[in-house]
Design a protein around this motif. Structure first.
Motif, short mmCIF file in Angstrom:
data_model
loop_
_atom_site.label_atom_id
_atom_site.label_comp_id
_atom_site.label_asym_id
_atom_site.label_seq_id
_atom_site.Cartn_x
_atom_site.Cartn_y
_atom_site.Cartn_z
N CYS A 74 -6.37 -8.99 -3.90
CA CYS A 74 -6.88 -8.90 -2.80
C CYS A 74 -6.30 -10.28 -2.68
O CYS A 74 -7.25 -11.40 -3.02
N ARG A 126 -6.14 -6.77 1.73
CA ARG A 126 -5.07 -6.66 1.78
C ARG A 126 -5.30 -6.37 0.23
O ARG A 126 -5.53 -7.65 -0.57
N ARG A 129 -2.22 -6.13 -3.23
CA ARG A 129 -0.81 -6.30 -3.57
C ARG A 129 -0.99 -6.09 -4.88
O ARG A 129 -2.33 -6.38 -5.57
N HIS A 152 -0.82 -2.48 0.50
CA HIS A 152 -1.89 -1.86 1.02
C HIS A 152 -2.84 -2.66 1.81
O HIS A 152 -3.30 -3.40 1.41
N ILE A 153 -3.44 -1.81 2.84
CA ILE A 153 -4.46 -2.00 3.34
C ILE A 153 -5.84 -1.52 3.40
O ILE A 153 -5.50 0.22 3.38
N PRO A 198 0.24 -2.97 5.58
CA PRO A 198 0.14 -3.93 6.54
C PRO A 198 0.07 -3.86 7.61
O PRO A 198 -0.84 -4.61 8.10
#
Length: 359
Positions: A136, A156, A158, A166-167, A188
């Motif tokens: 995060c 958010r 990765r 991604h969110i 994002p």
């Protein structure tokens, strides 16, 4: 699980093996869990394990990544021997309690699924191991609408290879007590259209977990139709944030620095703080009217100076919330009646009357 459903899952898993996308696969697994009744989970795990194909093993690995988080509430109720509060489907909850442990064994279903998923991932392509292995990076929190009747909690993430950022965005209802009512996973850039403030990821993750817990405690909670398909992944992502802070206080009140310089203003603001409680972002015309015409006369004991200062305090608080025209008009309509309402002893509630008698 029916033969048709099993075959469909295997077919979809075959396509996912070609896509080689951890995020797409996790989202698919979350949607798959939403189609399963609790009593179908154990037979599905068994059938996938017996099948042994790459597609079956990918399905097991993906389910283990997202579903174990969603099973925790069911297991807790069963292990504590506590009658669970019915959710949106009472029969489904009862079935979930019944399968929380394997028949004749001591392993929980979550433990069984995690072990099956770990074993299934062996021999699969390297990208499968990245599922659930997220970091995060940032978090945001704020209003979802003009009046803050819903808030948005955004996290958010990765993967270790920096691909597929991604969110996770969770909609949290304020009017009905802080329920998680919707969730989505987006790119994002989706944040560009939202007016959210940066926040501590641990605090935002805690708010997400608190909101889902509240939803689980309410029978027939008013949630979006799309929420069940995202819920397992949302829980898994929130739990992936280190040390989530549960029941964190909102910092909105501490950011309000424009209290009018008037006699009684601090006293008046203290009552406003008491009224907004742990949902200070919710400030609509209806809530303003309730505060000025109902709550204050029923609950608050104020000095004359505080009563006089209250309209300006409420106006300042409303400007802090964006000076919405409808809110300001509501204040103008209700504020002139406040002194008379506060003087009307028949409007006082029981607690206020008892406090007045003790003085």
């Amino acid at each position: 699980m029916s033969t048709t459903a099993f075959t469909t899952a295997i077919t979809q898993a075959r396509d996912l093996l070609r896509w080689r996308s951890p995020l797409r696969t996790e989202l698919w697994a979350a949607r798959l869990t939403a189609t399963l009744r609790p009593e179908e989970v154990q037979p599905l795990i068994r059938r996938l394990t017996e099948d042994g194909s790459q597609e079956a093993r990918l399905t097991l690995a993906a389910l283990a990544t997202v579903e174990t988080a969603a099973l925790e509430a069911v297991e807790t109720a069963a292990l504590d021997d506590v009658e669970p509060v019915p959710l949106n489907d009472e029969a489904e909850r009862a079935a979930g309690q019944a399968i929380a442990r394997e028949p004749g064994g001591d392993k929980t279903l979550r433990e069984t699924l995690r072990e099956a998923g770990t074993e299934a991932a062996r021999g699969l392509p390297e990208w499968v191991g990245r599922m659930g292995q997220v970091v995060c990076e940032q978090a945001w929190y704020g209003k979802a609408d003009r009046y803050g009747e819903q808030t948005l909690a955004a996290l958010r993430f990765r993967y270790p290879d920096d691909k597929e950022p991604h969110i996770l965005i969770v909609g949290i209802d304020q009017v009905n007590g802080g329920l998680a009512v919707d969730a989505t996973v987006e790119e994002p850039k989706f944040l560009d259209d939202l007016d959210l403030r940066p926040a501590d990821p641990a605090v935002v993750a805690g708010r997400v977990l608190d909101a889902f817990e509240m939803t689980d405690l309410v029978m027939g909670a008013p949630i979006a139709e799309s929420l069940p398909a995202v819920r397992p992944l949302a829980l898994a992502r929130a739990q992936a944030v280190p040390d989530p802070v549960r029941q964190a206080p909102d910092d909105t009140l501490s950011r309000f620095l424009d209290l009018p310089d008037l006699p009684g203003a601090q006293e008046a603001f203290g009552k406003l703080v008491e009224f907004v409680g742990d949902r200070p972002l919710w400030w609509s015309p209806a809530r303003v009217s309730r505060f000025l015409t109902s709550w204050l006369p029923r609950e608050a004991i104020l000095t004359d100076a505080a009563v006089s200062a209250m309209p300006e305090v409420v106006r300042a608080w409303s400007r802090f919330h964006g000076a919405e025209p409808e809110v300001l008009r509501q204040i103008e309509a209700d504020a002139p009646h406040l002194p008379a309402l506060m003087a009307d002893e028949s409007l006082a509630g029981l607690r206020k009357r008892m406090a007045q008698n003790d003085r």
